[in-house]
Design an enzyme around this catalytic site. Sequence first.
Site, PDB file in Angstrom:
ATOM      1  N   ASP A   1     -23.091  44.210  59.523  1.00 18.94           N
ATOM      2  CA  ASP A   1     -23.607  43.518  61.128  1.00 18.94           C
ATOM      3  C   ASP A   1     -25.167  42.814  60.184  1.00 18.94           C
ATOM      4  O   ASP A   1     -25.634  43.253  59.392  1.00 18.94           O
ATOM      5  CB  ASP A   1     -24.730  45.242  61.861  1.00 18.94           C
ATOM      6  CG  ASP A   1     -25.814  45.484  61.526  1.00 18.94           C
ATOM      7  OD1 ASP A   1     -26.905  45.043  62.422  1.00 18.94           O
ATOM      8  OD2 ASP A   1     -25.882  46.030  61.102  1.00 18.94           O
TER       9      ASP A   1
ATOM     10  N   CYS B   1     -12.496  26.360  64.211  1.00 18.24           N
ATOM     11  CA  CYS B   1     -13.120  26.540  65.515  1.00 18.24           C
ATOM     12  C   CYS B   1     -13.396  25.946  66.194  1.00 18.24           C
ATOM     13  O   CYS B   1     -13.347  24.672  66.223  1.00 18.24           O
ATOM     14  CB  CYS B   1     -14.548  27.881  65.034  1.00 18.24           C
ATOM     15  SG  CYS B   1     -16.283  26.765  64.894  1.00 18.24           S
TER      16      CYS B   1
ATOM     17  N   HIS C   1     -20.119  28.434  65.759  1.00 18.41           N
ATOM     18  CA  HIS C   1     -19.447  28.592  64.346  1.00 18.41           C
ATOM     19  C   HIS C   1     -19.712  29.506  62.557  1.00 18.41           C
ATOM     20  O   HIS C   1     -19.005  30.110  62.926  1.00 18.41           O
ATOM     21  CB  HIS C   1     -20.117  26.416  63.573  1.00 18.41           C
ATOM     22  CG  HIS C   1     -19.443  26.718  62.147  1.00 18.41           C
ATOM     23  ND1 HIS C   1     -18.456  26.318  61.727  1.00 18.41           N
ATOM     24  CD2 HIS C   1     -19.896  27.338  61.386  1.00 18.41           C
ATOM     25  CE1 HIS C   1     -17.963  26.204  60.723  1.00 18.41           C
ATOM     26  NE2 HIS C   1     -19.287  26.819  59.822  1.00 18.41           N
TER      27      HIS C   1
ATOM     28  N   ASP D   1     -29.229  50.485  67.683  1.00 19.13           N
ATOM     29  CA  ASP D   1     -29.486  50.987  66.433  1.00 19.13           C
ATOM     30  C   ASP D   1     -30.768  51.901  67.065  1.00 19.13           C
ATOM     31  O   ASP D   1     -30.759  52.226  67.980  1.00 19.13           O
ATOM     32  CB  ASP D   1     -30.163  49.862  66.084  1.00 19.13           C
ATOM     33  CG  ASP D   1     -31.335  49.073  66.226  1.00 19.13           C
ATOM     34  OD1 ASP D   1     -31.637  50.103  67.437  1.00 19.13           O
ATOM     35  OD2 ASP D   1     -31.913  48.087  66.107  1.00 19.13           O
TER      36      ASP D   1
ATOM     37  N   CYS E   1     -15.967  22.854  65.601  1.00 19.73           N
ATOM     38  CA  CYS E   1     -14.840  21.998  64.055  1.00 19.73           C
ATOM     39  C   CYS E   1     -14.086  21.706  64.920  1.00 19.73           C
ATOM     40  O   CYS E   1     -13.819  20.597  64.255  1.00 19.73           O
ATOM     41  CB  CYS E   1     -14.976  22.725  63.124  1.00 19.73           C
ATOM     42  SG  CYS E   1     -16.264  23.383  62.334  1.00 19.73           S
TER      43      CYS E   1
ATOM     44  N   CYS F   1     -11.772  24.879  58.676  1.00 17.11           N
ATOM     45  CA  CYS F   1     -11.979  25.975  59.641  1.00 17.11           C
ATOM     46  C   CYS F   1     -11.999  25.441  61.514  1.00 17.11           C
ATOM     47  O   CYS F   1     -11.875  24.246  61.245  1.00 17.11           O
ATOM     48  CB  CYS F   1     -13.699  26.162  59.663  1.00 17.11           C
ATOM     49  SG  CYS F   1     -14.324  27.217  61.477  1.00 17.11           S
TER      50      CYS F   1
END
Length: 380
Positions: free
Chosen positions: A269, A309, A338, A95, A312, A307
């Site tokens: 974002d 991931c 996560h 930015d 998890c 999930c």
Amino acid sequence: MEPAVKYRLIHQDKHSGARLGELITPHGTFPTPMFMPVGTQASVKTMAPEELDTMGATVILANTYHLWLRPGPELIEEAGGLHNFMNWHKGILTDSGGFQVFSLADTRHITEEGVTFKNHLNGAKMFLSPEKAIAIENALGPDIMMSLDECPPFFESYDYVKKSVARTSRWAERGLQAHKNPDWQALFGIVQGAGFKDLREQSAKDLVSMDFPGYSIGGLSVGESKDEMNHVLDFTTPLLPENKPRYLMGVGSADALIDGALRGIDMFDCVLPTRIARNGTCMTSRGRLVIKNAKYAHDFGPLDPNCDCYTCRNYSRAYIRHLIHVGEAFGIRLTTYHNLYFLLHLMQQVREAIANDDLLAFREDFFEAYGYNKEKAKNF
């Protein structure tokens, strides 16, 4: 000269107009719509670059204001730019630092030349102009740079926002003229205008005439309701070129990502997933889960049964709750992993739904499971 970053449209959802595409950058070609994790200080908090890569991140953000203060753009340039400095070899977006500067409302003073403000670390007086912002970003070396703009409050007066939009357009032109590396760094313009349709139209008209390689929509998710934000997107997004990427700044809740994609946004974002993770709040397919709550003390299931991931697959709610309660950094790493995975995987599902002309149905099913009321789920 070919722009450093290009957009390729692959498919448009027949029922909503959502776009499936590719963002083509010097560090790779990445599918859109995409969510971009935020690495404010050249690091996504608690995450290693290898972990971000594994979970599917493609472009991450770094913050020009904070890196200007520490360690300084000169040091990062000496290191070979942000990609080398932080060992991330996919896309990087910076930015302009403007949002952080303008958030220092009590210490900043805006003129046509730029903005004077006090360094939040030590109170030293500093000055940021469009040219200075571009010089810093050129030194940092990201694939995508943002123009310096003013982000006025959403409910500011019409007269103030009108003057602000005109100044942002002049600053955008000055930034373009100051940009030294257009062959390998793309500078995006930022459309402002708060909630005023005619001012958004004027801002977009000004910036499109400058032929930026990409365009951002700023000044949203700053206190207005989701319905107000979507209303602005409804009339702003169509003003932007179809052959260039469209980026909605600072938006990262699950519903806003889906609704933004439905309105033709390609890039998002937000610090939301990492920020709430540090407080023990987790995004799940059934809504938000506050892992610190007592009811999870003996819950040995995963954060989200739907999930897959790393968190998890390997750790229970009870264990993560324990880590958060005793202040173990590993607990924050697990909740952060996560939450980021959840949003990156959500965007993968969004892309698949667009490819199948099915994003509206996906939205309704997701909203119902997530806990939004049915009336809101159908309000597109």
